[in-house]
Design a protein around this motif. Structure first.
Motif, PDB file in Angstrom:
ATOM      1  N   ALA A  51       0.848  -1.167   0.008  1.00  0.00           N
ATOM      2  CA  ALA A  51       0.067  -0.091   0.048  1.00  0.00           C
ATOM      3  C   ALA A  51       0.858   1.029   0.025  1.00  0.00           C
ATOM      4  O   ALA A  51       1.689   1.258   0.665  1.00  0.00           O
ATOM      5  CB  ALA A  51      -1.008   0.050   1.311  1.00  0.00           C
ATOM      6  N   LEU A  52       0.432   2.172  -0.996  1.00  0.00           N
ATOM      7  CA  LEU A  52       1.167   3.698  -0.823  1.00  0.00           C
ATOM      8  C   LEU A  52       0.079   4.510  -0.692  1.00  0.00           C
ATOM      9  O   LEU A  52      -1.220   4.229  -0.853  1.00  0.00           O
ATOM     10  CB  LEU A  52       1.760   3.756  -2.282  1.00  0.00           C
ATOM     11  CG  LEU A  52       2.971   2.556  -2.561  1.00  0.00           C
ATOM     12  CD1 LEU A  52       2.600   1.736  -3.489  1.00  0.00           C
ATOM     13  CD2 LEU A  52       4.209   3.486  -2.903  1.00  0.00           C
ATOM     14  N   THR A  53       0.503   5.604   0.006  1.00  0.00           N
ATOM     15  CA  THR A  53      -0.300   6.826   0.173  1.00  0.00           C
ATOM     16  C   THR A  53      -0.035   8.063  -0.761  1.00  0.00           C
ATOM     17  O   THR A  53       0.895   7.859  -1.486  1.00  0.00           O
ATOM     18  CB  THR A  53       0.093   7.507   1.501  1.00  0.00           C
ATOM     19  OG1 THR A  53       1.111   8.134   1.666  1.00  0.00           O
ATOM     20  CG2 THR A  53      -0.372   6.506   2.535  1.00  0.00           C
ATOM     21  N   TYR A  54      -1.063   8.807  -1.115  1.00  0.00           N
ATOM     22  CA  TYR A  54      -1.106  10.020  -1.786  1.00  0.00           C
ATOM     23  C   TYR A  54      -1.787  10.978  -1.137  1.00  0.00           C
ATOM     24  O   TYR A  54      -3.085  10.734  -0.593  1.00  0.00           O
ATOM     25  CB  TYR A  54      -1.539   9.842  -3.117  1.00  0.00           C
ATOM     26  CG  TYR A  54      -1.179  11.471  -3.724  1.00  0.00           C
ATOM     27  CD1 TYR A  54      -0.101  11.787  -4.059  1.00  0.00           C
ATOM     28  CD2 TYR A  54      -2.284  12.394  -3.880  1.00  0.00           C
ATOM     29  CE1 TYR A  54       0.152  13.231  -4.705  1.00  0.00           C
ATOM     30  CE2 TYR A  54      -2.311  13.591  -4.207  1.00  0.00           C
ATOM     31  CZ  TYR A  54      -0.915  14.105  -4.899  1.00  0.00           C
ATOM     32  OH  TYR A  54      -0.967  15.290  -5.173  1.00  0.00           O
ATOM     33  N   GLY A  55      -1.259  11.928  -0.518  1.00  0.00           N
ATOM     34  CA  GLY A  55      -1.903  13.146   0.162  1.00  0.00           C
ATOM     35  C   GLY A  55      -0.894  13.589   1.241  1.00  0.00           C
ATOM     36  O   GLY A  55      -1.298  14.797   1.902  1.00  0.00           O
ATOM     37  N   LEU A  56      -0.369  12.625   2.164  1.00  0.00           N
ATOM     38  CA  LEU A  56       0.519  13.234   3.038  1.00  0.00           C
ATOM     39  C   LEU A  56       1.635  14.370   2.647  1.00  0.00           C
ATOM     40  O   LEU A  56       1.650  15.430   3.210  1.00  0.00           O
ATOM     41  CB  LEU A  56       1.525  12.055   3.451  1.00  0.00           C
ATOM     42  CG  LEU A  56       2.754  12.310   4.632  1.00  0.00           C
ATOM     43  CD1 LEU A  56       2.161  12.962   5.727  1.00  0.00           C
ATOM     44  CD2 LEU A  56       3.491  11.047   4.563  1.00  0.00           C
ATOM     45  N   SER A  57       1.810  14.247   1.125  1.00  0.00           N
ATOM     46  CA  SER A  57       2.815  15.388   0.617  1.00  0.00           C
ATOM     47  C   SER A  57       2.301  16.617   0.580  1.00  0.00           C
ATOM     48  O   SER A  57       3.029  17.461  -0.017  1.00  0.00           O
ATOM     49  CB  SER A  57       3.479  14.621  -0.458  1.00  0.00           C
ATOM     50  OG  SER A  57       2.673  14.594  -1.611  1.00  0.00           O
ATOM     51  N   PRO A  69       7.315  13.355   2.047  1.00  0.00           N
ATOM     52  CA  PRO A  69       6.951  12.249   1.871  1.00  0.00           C
ATOM     53  C   PRO A  69       5.525  11.663   1.577  1.00  0.00           C
ATOM     54  O   PRO A  69       4.536  12.205   1.796  1.00  0.00           O
ATOM     55  CB  PRO A  69       7.437  11.507   3.324  1.00  0.00           C
ATOM     56  CG  PRO A  69       6.913  12.658   4.319  1.00  0.00           C
ATOM     57  CD  PRO A  69       7.077  13.901   3.573  1.00  0.00           C
ATOM     58  N   GLU A  70       5.575  10.273   1.064  1.00  0.00           N
ATOM     59  CA  GLU A  70       4.599   9.467   0.872  1.00  0.00           C
ATOM     60  C   GLU A  70       4.891   8.435   1.413  1.00  0.00           C
ATOM     61  O   GLU A  70       6.205   7.983   1.675  1.00  0.00           O
ATOM     62  CB  GLU A  70       4.161   9.160  -0.482  1.00  0.00           C
ATOM     63  CG  GLU A  70       3.326  10.562  -1.072  1.00  0.00           C
ATOM     64  CD  GLU A  70       2.016  11.088  -0.484  1.00  0.00           C
ATOM     65  OE1 GLU A  70       1.466  10.362   0.530  1.00  0.00           O
ATOM     66  OE2 GLU A  70       1.498  12.121  -0.783  1.00  0.00           O
ATOM     67  N   LEU A  71       3.735   7.312   2.014  1.00  0.00           N
ATOM     68  CA  LEU A  71       4.217   6.183   2.621  1.00  0.00           C
ATOM     69  C   LEU A  71       4.007   4.881   1.859  1.00  0.00           C
ATOM     70  O   LEU A  71       3.131   4.903   0.822  1.00  0.00           O
ATOM     71  CB  LEU A  71       3.352   5.989   4.039  1.00  0.00           C
ATOM     72  CG  LEU A  71       3.520   7.182   4.736  1.00  0.00           C
ATOM     73  CD1 LEU A  71       2.507   6.835   5.935  1.00  0.00           C
ATOM     74  CD2 LEU A  71       4.919   7.532   5.397  1.00  0.00           C
ATOM     75  N   CYS A  72       5.132   3.814   1.962  1.00  0.00           N
ATOM     76  CA  CYS A  72       4.986   2.435   1.569  1.00  0.00           C
ATOM     77  C   CYS A  72       4.907   1.516   2.426  1.00  0.00           C
ATOM     78  O   CYS A  72       5.656   1.389   3.370  1.00  0.00           O
ATOM     79  CB  CYS A  72       5.914   2.288   0.374  1.00  0.00           C
ATOM     80  SG  CYS A  72       5.922   0.732  -0.468  1.00  0.00           S
ATOM     81  N   LEU A  73       3.856   0.502   2.535  1.00  0.00           N
ATOM     82  CA  LEU A  73       3.823  -0.353   3.419  1.00  0.00           C
ATOM     83  C   LEU A  73       3.647  -1.830   2.612  1.00  0.00           C
ATOM     84  O   LEU A  73       2.742  -1.763   1.734  1.00  0.00           O
ATOM     85  CB  LEU A  73       2.493  -0.412   4.411  1.00  0.00           C
ATOM     86  CG  LEU A  73       2.230  -1.523   5.259  1.00  0.00           C
ATOM     87  CD1 LEU A  73       2.974  -1.430   6.703  1.00  0.00           C
ATOM     88  CD2 LEU A  73       0.668  -1.428   5.515  1.00  0.00           C
ATOM     89  N   GLN A 152       8.640   6.676   1.749  1.00  0.00           N
ATOM     90  CA  GLN A 152       9.234   6.351   2.889  1.00  0.00           C
ATOM     91  C   GLN A 152       8.513   4.773   3.475  1.00  0.00           C
ATOM     92  O   GLN A 152       7.150   4.850   3.160  1.00  0.00           O
ATOM     93  CB  GLN A 152       8.909   7.346   4.101  1.00  0.00           C
ATOM     94  CG  GLN A 152       9.159   8.680   3.793  1.00  0.00           C
ATOM     95  CD  GLN A 152      10.824   9.021   3.745  1.00  0.00           C
ATOM     96  OE1 GLN A 152      11.656   8.368   2.701  1.00  0.00           O
ATOM     97  NE2 GLN A 152      11.216   9.491   4.781  1.00  0.00           N
ATOM     98  N   GLY A 153       9.203   4.052   3.802  1.00  0.00           N
ATOM     99  CA  GLY A 153       8.903   2.611   4.299  1.00  0.00           C
ATOM    100  C   GLY A 153       8.230   2.746   5.543  1.00  0.00           C
ATOM    101  O   GLY A 153       8.890   3.220   6.262  1.00  0.00           O
ATOM    102  N   MET A 154       7.227   2.090   5.849  1.00  0.00           N
ATOM    103  CA  MET A 154       6.500   1.943   7.010  1.00  0.00           C
ATOM    104  C   MET A 154       6.526   0.622   7.179  1.00  0.00           C
ATOM    105  O   MET A 154       6.169  -0.292   6.476  1.00  0.00           O
ATOM    106  CB  MET A 154       4.984   2.458   6.924  1.00  0.00           C
ATOM    107  CG  MET A 154       4.699   3.924   6.910  1.00  0.00           C
ATOM    108  SD  MET A 154       5.045   4.785   8.328  1.00  0.00           S
ATOM    109  CE  MET A 154       3.467   4.421   9.202  1.00  0.00           C
ATOM    110  N   TYR A 155       6.982   0.198   8.469  1.00  0.00           N
ATOM    111  CA  TYR A 155       7.149  -1.214   8.891  1.00  0.00           C
ATOM    112  C   TYR A 155       6.473  -1.527  10.251  1.00  0.00           C
ATOM    113  O   TYR A 155       6.646  -0.837  11.305  1.00  0.00           O
ATOM    114  CB  TYR A 155       8.610  -1.568   9.182  1.00  0.00           C
ATOM    115  CG  TYR A 155       9.612  -1.491   8.002  1.00  0.00           C
ATOM    116  CD1 TYR A 155       9.555  -2.582   7.162  1.00  0.00           C
ATOM    117  CD2 TYR A 155      10.049  -0.419   7.556  1.00  0.00           C
ATOM    118  CE1 TYR A 155      10.110  -2.427   5.657  1.00  0.00           C
ATOM    119  CE2 TYR A 155      10.572  -0.271   6.292  1.00  0.00           C
ATOM    120  CZ  TYR A 155      10.873  -1.230   5.460  1.00  0.00           C
ATOM    121  OH  TYR A 155      11.341  -1.142   4.061  1.00  0.00           O
TER     122      TYR A 155
END
Length: 189
Positions: A51-57, A69-73, A152-155
């Motif tokens: 999953a990736l996000t769009y909107g954080l940035s 950043p945007e996130l990647c999990l 950015q990776g989220m763990y």
């Protein structure tokens, strides 16, 4: 001319080989900011939910000097609630959390019922090459300044691991021999 989000999605489309993701909107709670979108790929890479996000940035933070950043999990699970957790955190913490390498985030409860994990740490995304997650230019042609996204990776981690990272640093934890995608694993420290 492609919009900011269209450029970002085109980048993700190239990385996924044209694979169709699922989109989940997260309504904005911030004044003047659009919502966050969760972009979910099932089985990409094979066996993982990514999953990736769009909107954080879309927010601003004083630490975001060379891009936002945007996130990647990526987890070994089919439960889309993992993606919802990343989208929720992106929307709730944008502008306040830097989401920089080594950041830890206490989710406050189990992220999903089947896992004991209650927190996240941030580091480089393991499913992307460096050139694919850093310096993604999403600005209009000829724009002044920079409109750059860094993924950015989220763990997912256990509470005891979050405390360990906060005390000992991410590098010490990273070397502990843990499996980043295994959401059912025991604590590594």
């Amino acid at each position: 001319m492609a919009s900011r989000v269209e450029k970002y999605l085109a980048h993700l489309d190239r990385l996924s080989g044209g694979r169709e993701p699922r989109f989940f909107p997260v309504q904005s709670t911030g004044q003047g900011l659009g919502g966050v979108t969760e972009i979910v790929y099932d089985g990409l890479p094979e066996g993982l939910l990514t999953a990736l996000t769009y909107g954080l940035s879309l927010a601003e933070h004083p630490e975001w000097q060379s891009g936002s950043p945007e996130l990647c999990l990526s987890v070994n699970s089919t439960n889309v609630v993992w993606a919802h957790a990343a989208g929720f955190l992106a929307e709730q913490l944008r502008g306040t959390c830097p989401f920089s390498y080594g950041s830890t985030i206490d989710f406050g409860e189990r992220i999903v019922p089947e896992s004991q994990m209650t927190a996240f740490c941030v580091y480089a995304p393991m499913v992307l090459e460096r050139e694919d997650y850093l310096g993604i230019d999403v600005g209009p042609p000829g724009h002044e300044g920079h409109d750059v996204i860094n993924i950015q990776g989220m763990y997912p981690i256990h509470e005891v691991e979050r405390q360990f990272i906060d005390e000992q640093g991410l590098e010490a934890f990273w070397m502990s021999g843990w499996e980043p995608t295994d959401v059912l694993r025991r604590p590594a420290v």
